[in-house]
Write a protein that holds these residues in place. Structure first.
Motif, PDB file in Angstrom:
ATOM      1  N   GLY A 246      69.272  83.357 -28.620  1.00 43.52           N
ATOM      2  CA  GLY A 246      68.632  84.666 -28.763  1.00 43.52           C
ATOM      3  C   GLY A 246      69.398  85.762 -28.047  1.00 43.52           C
ATOM      4  O   GLY A 246      70.526  85.560 -27.604  1.00 43.52           O
ATOM      5  N   ILE A 247      68.759  86.914 -27.949  1.00 42.89           N
ATOM      6  CA  ILE A 247      69.399  88.071 -27.332  1.00 42.89           C
ATOM      7  C   ILE A 247      69.071  88.107 -25.837  1.00 42.89           C
ATOM      8  O   ILE A 247      67.913  88.087 -25.443  1.00 42.89           O
ATOM      9  N   TYR A 248      70.122  88.167 -25.035  1.00 43.60           N
ATOM     10  CA  TYR A 248      69.960  88.346 -23.593  1.00 43.60           C
ATOM     11  C   TYR A 248      70.264  89.808 -23.288  1.00 43.60           C
ATOM     12  O   TYR A 248      71.313  90.306 -23.649  1.00 43.60           O
TER      13      TYR A 248
ATOM     14  N   VAL B  92      73.785  90.473 -25.117  1.00 43.79           N
ATOM     15  CA  VAL B  92      74.627  89.386 -25.630  1.00 43.79           C
ATOM     16  C   VAL B  92      73.768  88.533 -26.560  1.00 43.79           C
ATOM     17  O   VAL B  92      72.650  88.158 -26.209  1.00 43.79           O
ATOM     18  N   ASN B  93      74.298  88.243 -27.701  1.00 43.82           N
ATOM     19  CA  ASN B  93      73.605  87.403 -28.680  1.00 43.82           C
ATOM     20  C   ASN B  93      74.130  85.977 -28.509  1.00 43.82           C
ATOM     21  O   ASN B  93      75.263  85.676 -28.849  1.00 43.82           O
ATOM     22  N   VAL B  94      73.295  85.115 -27.967  1.00 41.06           N
ATOM     23  CA  VAL B  94      73.731  83.744 -27.689  1.00 41.06           C
ATOM     24  C   VAL B  94      73.208  82.810 -28.774  1.00 41.06           C
ATOM     25  O   VAL B  94      72.035  82.868 -29.138  1.00 41.06           O
ATOM     26  N   THR B  95      74.096  82.014 -29.313  1.00 48.45           N
ATOM     27  CA  THR B  95      73.680  80.998 -30.283  1.00 48.45           C
ATOM     28  C   THR B  95      74.020  79.630 -29.700  1.00 48.45           C
ATOM     29  O   THR B  95      75.177  79.375 -29.371  1.00 48.45           O
ATOM     30  N   VAL B  96      73.006  78.795 -29.530  1.00 44.98           N
ATOM     31  CA  VAL B  96      73.250  77.446 -29.006  1.00 44.98           C
ATOM     32  C   VAL B  96      73.251  76.482 -30.182  1.00 44.98           C
ATOM     33  O   VAL B  96      72.285  76.403 -30.942  1.00 44.98           O
TER      34      VAL B  96
END
Ligand SMILES: *[C@@H]1O[C@H](CO)[C@@H](O)[C@H](O)[C@H]1NC(C)=O
Ligand SMILES: *[C@@H]1O[C@H](CO)[C@@H](O)[C@H](O)[C@H]1NC(C)=O
Ligand SMILES: *[C@@H]1O[C@H](CO)[C@@H](O)[C@H](O)[C@H]1NC(C)=O
Ligand SMILES: *[C@@H]1O[C@H](CO)[C@@H](O)[C@H](O)[C@H]1NC(C)=O
Ligand SMILES: *[C@@H]1O[C@H](CO)[C@@H](O)[C@H](O)[C@H]1NC(C)=O
Ligand SMILES: *[C@@H]1O[C@H](CO)[C@@H](O)[C@H](O)[C@H]1NC(C)=O
Ligand SMILES: *[C@@H]1O[C@H](CO)[C@@H](O)[C@H](O)[C@H]1NC(C)=O
Length: 477
Positions: A363-365, A382-386
């Protein structure tokens, strides 16, 4: 018509081959085309434009500085270059260039154009038109239909208009576009997303300098082909002074892009968006020098495999000791140093560490940096994709290894197939493999496809072909 007759008589008196050639040219030039209903009205200016001195020089038809208010109604069908600059033309009407099937260059600079009507280029040379100069006019909006019929356009000059808006994707169908000049307009944003590697393979210059761009969509710009980034001119805009923007230009400067070499001084930004705080940021970068370039070059969107640690920097313009940071995670948890005593660790310099990423951490941090001393704040996302965890912790190495192994096996099979099979006639190569192939069925397909790709080096061309053909169809809808 008496006009034409007069010329013929005159030329009959002169008896030399050069004169005859000139006569033929003149006749071609004077061979005026179709009086259409649309132009019946416009041709009232006919007398004036000819009397006013349009010049026909072989394939050039030039009517400059004649205070024309309309595109002339009758023009030689042989015109390749049409020059109507320095007149008072206010719009390009439907069918304005009808019948000019040879037209390649159209110059309309220094007129008062406010609009191009739909169908303006109907029944003209269409895709043959390569250069169009609409600079120094009064255009306010670039509308979607403006260049629809002109898929062959290579050079488009639109500088020094009043363009504040680009509607839709007017450049979308221009697959041959090489250079587009849009400087000295009033653009506050530009649809960079509408120009991609495959949509405009030849585009190498896009001039957006001297506009009013304030924020750049960095992701879209970084997604542009490198050859276009190299020819992107963005100086003398109203950019906000921000570390990400700064690091973009610094990296272009390091790569010695011409836009940065020749217009270094004109790269300005506004401190907190205030026009009075205009800074030449490449020349006197003190304000942005504090940007930690190695930290901000980190992307606004990150992908990480589950189980791995991930460090996110709060890449804002603020720096100093009195800055406090706050992160908000996608699960709407606010995080302060030293972290949440679990999955997230946070440092006082603003960096956030996801200790072991889980899929639900996607998600978006969002980070807020606050300078209490100077009452300023700034944010960063920051757009984090796990990505899902695979069972094997050494997955990247194994993927590479299996691919390599697959390649080697296929190659060996291909070589065996080519050299060990007793094959005396060419058709054998085309014969279906089952008869001669190895028992391993799984590898057969791989070998077959590897072989075909070795024998026919065409795939790149064939992938490009359909792409080119599809586009005219799309905009033809
Ligand atoms: C002009 O174009 C229209 C369609 O845009 C077509 O119907 C017409 O036949 C064309 N006229 C000529 C003379 O080519
Ligand atoms: C910079 O842009 C402004 C308006 O956007 C314009 O008036 C000025 O002439 C431009 N400066 C240069 C050097 O092009
Ligand atoms: C910039 O950030 C990097 C990590 O991304 C860090 O190693 C380096 O020390 C930082 N530099 C400064 C001057 O803060
Ligand atoms: C932090 O975590 C430890 C164990 O992981 C726990 O014992 C402790 O109570 C936690 N502290 C807070 C403030 O939640
Ligand atoms: C902040 O500190 C941590 C730990 O010392 C370091 O790993 C990180 O790179 C620092 N962040 C920046 C932006 O310098
Ligand atoms: C951030 O700064 C702006 C003014 O610069 C202010 O209006 C806003 O309330 C601040 N936000 C926070 C969360 O401090
Ligand atoms: C975040 O990135 C993912 C994958 O790159 C994308 O699908 C998603 O739309 C992005 N989210 C936002 C809010 O930009």
């Amino acid at each position: 018509m008496s006009h034409v007759g007069g010329h013929t008589e005159f030329l009959q008196a002169v008896d030399s081959p050069t004169a005859w050639r000139a006569a033929v040219l003149l006749l071609v030039c004077l061979q005026l085309h179709r009086p259409s209903p649309v132009h019946a009205a416009v041709t009232s200016s006919r007398g004036s434009y000819r009397a006013g001195g349009c010049i026909c020089a072989a394939d050039i038809f030039s009517c400059t500085t004649l205070t024309l208010r309309h595109v002339p109604g009758e023009m030689p069908v042989s015109t390749v270059t049409l020059d109507l600059s320095h007149n008072h033309i206010t719009q390009l009407e439907d069918g304005a260039f009808q019948g000019l099937l040879q037209l390649e260059t159209l110059r309309l600079a220094h007129n008062q154009l406010t609009a191009i009507m739909p169908g303006a280029f109907r029944n003209s040379s269409g895709a043959q038109l390569r250069n169009m100069d609409l600079s120094s006019n009064h255009l306010c909006v670039l509308e979607e239909h403006y260049f629809q019929e002109l898929s062959g356009l290579e050079e488009l000059l639109l500088f020094n208009n009043r363009i504040s808006r680009v509607e839709g994707r007017p450049l979308a169908g221009l697959t041959n576009l090489r250079k587009a000049y849009l400087s000295h307009n009033r653009l506050t944003d530009f649809p960079f997303f509408s120009i991609q590697k495959h949509s405009h393979p030849h585009l190498s210059l896009l001039d957006l300098s001297s506009n009013r761009l304030s924020k750049l969509p960095l992701e879209d710009i970084l997604a542009l082909p490198h050859s276009l980034q190299k020819g992107l001119y963005l100086h003398n805009n109203s950019l906000w002074c921000e570390c990400p923007m700064y690091s973009l230009f610094r990296s272009w400067e390091q790569q010695e892009f011409e836009s940065l070499l020749f217009f270094r001084q004109e790269h300005v930004c506004l401190v907190y968006g205030n026009p009075r705080g205009t800074v030449r940021f490449l020349q006197h970068g003190r304000y942005l020098e504090k940007c930690n370039l190695s930290a901000v070059t980190q992307k606004r969107s990150v992908t990480v495999t589950a189980g791995k640690a991930l460090l996110l920097h709060c890449a804002t313009t603020l720096s100093g000791h009195a800055i406090t940071f706050l992160w908000v995670s996608p699960s709407l948890e606010s995080v302060l140093p030293p972290g949440n005593n679990g999955s997230l660790k946070m440092f006082s310099n603003g960096s956030l560490e996801i200790m072991a990423a889980r899929e639900k951490d996607t998600g978006i941090y969002w980070c807020l940096a606050e300078d209490r001393q100077h009452h300023r704040n700034d944010t960063w996302e920051v757009n984090v994709t796990v990505l899902a965890d695979s069972n094997d912790p050494q997955e990247p190495f194994n993927t590479g290894f299996t691919t390599l192994l697959g390649c080697v096996v296929s190659l060996v099979l291909v070589l065996m197939y080519l050299y060990l099979t007793p094959c005396r006639c060419p058709p054998c190569l085309k014969a279906p493999p089952p008869a001669t192939a190895t028992p391993s069925l799984g590898n057969e397909a791989g070998a077959g496809s590897a072989q075909s790709s070795i024998l026919t080096p065409t795939p790149p061309a064939s992938t490009e072909g359909p792409g080119r053909k599809v586009i005219p169809k799309l905009y033809g809808r």
